[in-house]
Design a protein around this motif. Structure first.
Motif, PDB file in Angstrom:
ATOM      1  N   VAL A  88     117.095  72.111  91.521  1.00  0.00           N
ATOM      2  CA  VAL A  88     116.152  73.139  91.966  1.00  0.00           C
ATOM      3  C   VAL A  88     116.563  74.518  91.454  1.00  0.00           C
ATOM      4  O   VAL A  88     115.708  75.346  91.106  1.00  0.00           O
ATOM      5  N   LEU A  89     117.853  74.763  91.376  1.00  0.00           N
ATOM      6  CA  LEU A  89     118.337  76.067  90.905  1.00  0.00           C
ATOM      7  C   LEU A  89     117.894  76.334  89.475  1.00  0.00           C
ATOM      8  O   LEU A  89     117.518  77.452  89.119  1.00  0.00           O
ATOM      9  N   GLN A  93     124.647  83.949  91.252  1.00  0.00           N
ATOM     10  CA  GLN A  93     125.373  85.168  91.625  1.00  0.00           C
ATOM     11  C   GLN A  93     124.505  85.917  92.620  1.00  0.00           C
ATOM     12  O   GLN A  93     123.388  86.347  92.289  1.00  0.00           O
ATOM     13  N   ASP A  94     125.005  86.049  93.825  1.00  0.00           N
ATOM     14  CA  ASP A  94     124.224  86.646  94.901  1.00  0.00           C
ATOM     15  C   ASP A  94     123.713  88.034  94.514  1.00  0.00           C
ATOM     16  O   ASP A  94     124.502  88.921  94.147  1.00  0.00           O
ATOM     17  N   GLY A  95     122.389  88.203  94.593  1.00  0.00           N
ATOM     18  CA  GLY A  95     121.780  89.481  94.276  1.00  0.00           C
ATOM     19  C   GLY A  95     121.508  89.689  92.805  1.00  0.00           C
ATOM     20  O   GLY A  95     120.864  90.687  92.435  1.00  0.00           O
ATOM     21  N   GLU A 101     126.050  70.995  98.268  1.00  0.00           N
ATOM     22  CA  GLU A 101     125.163  70.740  97.135  1.00  0.00           C
ATOM     23  C   GLU A 101     125.967  70.814  95.834  1.00  0.00           C
ATOM     24  O   GLU A 101     126.528  71.859  95.505  1.00  0.00           O
ATOM     25  N   PRO A 102     126.045  69.729  95.059  1.00  0.00           N
ATOM     26  CA  PRO A 102     126.937  69.704  93.892  1.00  0.00           C
ATOM     27  C   PRO A 102     126.498  70.630  92.762  1.00  0.00           C
ATOM     28  O   PRO A 102     127.255  71.479  92.304  1.00  0.00           O
ATOM     29  N   CYS A 103     125.261  70.470  92.318  1.00  0.00           N
ATOM     30  CA  CYS A 103     124.728  71.298  91.224  1.00  0.00           C
ATOM     31  C   CYS A 103     123.225  71.034  91.186  1.00  0.00           C
ATOM     32  O   CYS A 103     122.722  70.330  90.308  1.00  0.00           O
ATOM     33  N   ALA A 104     122.512  71.605  92.137  1.00  0.00           N
ATOM     34  CA  ALA A 104     121.127  71.225  92.404  1.00  0.00           C
ATOM     35  C   ALA A 104     120.196  71.573  91.255  1.00  0.00           C
ATOM     36  O   ALA A 104     120.228  72.684  90.718  1.00  0.00           O
ATOM     37  N   GLY A 109     128.636  73.516  94.740  1.00  0.00           N
ATOM     38  CA  GLY A 109     128.682  74.157  93.432  1.00  0.00           C
ATOM     39  C   GLY A 109     127.640  75.238  93.236  1.00  0.00           C
ATOM     40  O   GLY A 109     127.585  75.849  92.151  1.00  0.00           O
ATOM     41  N   THR A 110     126.826  75.519  94.245  1.00  0.00           N
ATOM     42  CA  THR A 110     125.755  76.511  94.085  1.00  0.00           C
ATOM     43  C   THR A 110     126.268  77.887  93.662  1.00  0.00           C
ATOM     44  O   THR A 110     125.672  78.521  92.780  1.00  0.00           O
TER      45      THR A 110
END
Length: 359
Positions: free
Chosen positions: A273-274, A297-299, A268-271, A291-292
């Protein structure tokens, strides 16, 4: 003096990642410095929307080499006439919005009009006419590093969040058949195998919770009829899944969900949805692809899982289901992250690139 920027959108609507991403920039560039002109492929509601915003538009079909040199030369001269008539100072085009051998780039070269090409996905090969452009815009470092741009100057400009739109959606749960007490897990995007739809369809059985409902929004785009058949059968067989199809009001779909899931099985390049889920203050769980990780940043402002780790996806969802305060906090931190880095900063970077290119 305002400089006219001509945007080749490559479509006539604002649904779809690349077109919606560029439109977000177009409506936010400084109108005291830049005068946007949006070129679409045919008339549609998008023209009305842009007119309401005071943005000039034009309709031109996509043109390409068809084996007839006389027709191609004519297309070049027509493109020259168009650019002159519109007093275009700089062209900004979405990658793929023009033909593989676009006469517009030849016309721009003849007129000395600078061109910037905006790439929203990784491309194994790019048009040989890329040598006629002054610079490339990539939506993520991942796209910049994995596309052969042939030594062209590359600027990474991430997508931006449309808070004005997606931050003000309204819940339409009653219309969609959901109770206020339901916990709604949402998927928004094109219905394609690479988007991880089939992984999403496994969630009802894995979670096995009668209070959890599932909402899928998006147009069926996959060309594999067997995939479409499997998708339709899974939706029809499970009353917990509501497939609402294509919606022109995605902001209301976000507002109606409690948790968003983006289980993409491709890079996913730069979705979008984010950014849209964050603008709506909704927590998102996404696969760690492309690119996600540049955005999530996880968490911190979302949760990540390895693309094939279905068990991790289920654990993340259960955690947010069981802890509503954590769910709300994650959505709020997502909003704060886009407010800090993905609303105005990319627009300013793009405007600086325009001025630098124009000299």
């Amino acid at each position: 003096m305002r400089r006219r920027i001509c945007y080749f959108l490559g479509t006539y609507e604002d649904w779809g990642g690349a077109s919606r991403a560029l439109l977000n920039f177009i409506v936010r560039v400084d109108r005291q410095k830049f005068d946007p002109l949006v070129v679409v492929t045919k008339p549609g509601k998008l023209l009305e929307k842009l007119a309401e915003l005071g943005i000039a538009t034009a309709v031109r079909p996509k043109q390409d080499w068809n084996g007839n040199p006389f027709k191609f030369v004519l297309d070049v001269f027509q493109a020259i006439a168009f650019l002159r008539e519109q007093k275009v100072d700089l062209i900004h085009l979405n990658g793929g919005s023009l033909g593989w051998k676009p006469p517009e780039l030849i016309a721009a070269r003849i007129l000395g009009t600078p061109v910037l090409v905006h790439y929203h996905i990784v491309s194994k090969s790019v048009t040989p006419f890329l040598r006629f452009v002054q610079g490339v815009i990539a939506v993520s470092r991942f796209v910049a590093e994995h596309t052969p741009f042939g030594g062209k100057s590359i600027s990474v400009v991430h997508n931006i969040a449309d808070v004005a739109r997606f931050g003000h959606g309204r819940s339409i749960r009653q219309e969609l058949g959901f109770a206020e007490s339901d916990i709604v897990i949402g998927f928004l995007g094109q219905i394609k195998s690479i988007k991880g739809v089939e992984m999403f369809l496994r969630l009802p059985e894995a979670l096995d919770n009668p209070k959890v409902k599932f909402m899928i929004a998006g147009e069926t785009k996959d060309k594999d009829p067997e995939f479409i058949a499997r998708f339709n059968a899974a939706v029809a067989a499970n009353p917990a899944i509501n497939y609402v199809g294509f919606r022109s009001d995605p902001e209301n779909i976000y507002a109606s969900a409690d948790i968003l899931v983006m289980p993409s099985q491709w890079e996913e390049p730069c979705a979008m949805v984010l950014f849209e889920s964050a603008a709506a203050r909704k927590p998102i769980i996404a696969s760690r692809t492309g690119g996600t990780p540049e955005i999530i940043q996880d968490g911190v402002n979302g949760l990540l899982f390895e693309r094939d780790d279905f068990a991790a996806l289920v654990r993340h969802i259960r955690q947010l289901i069981d802890h509503p305060a954590e769910r709300a906090a994650l959505g709020e931190r997502a909003y704060q992250a886009v407010e800090k880095s993905f609303i105005q900063a990319p627009v300013q970077k793009l405007e600086h690139l325009y001025l630098e290119t124009l000299g």
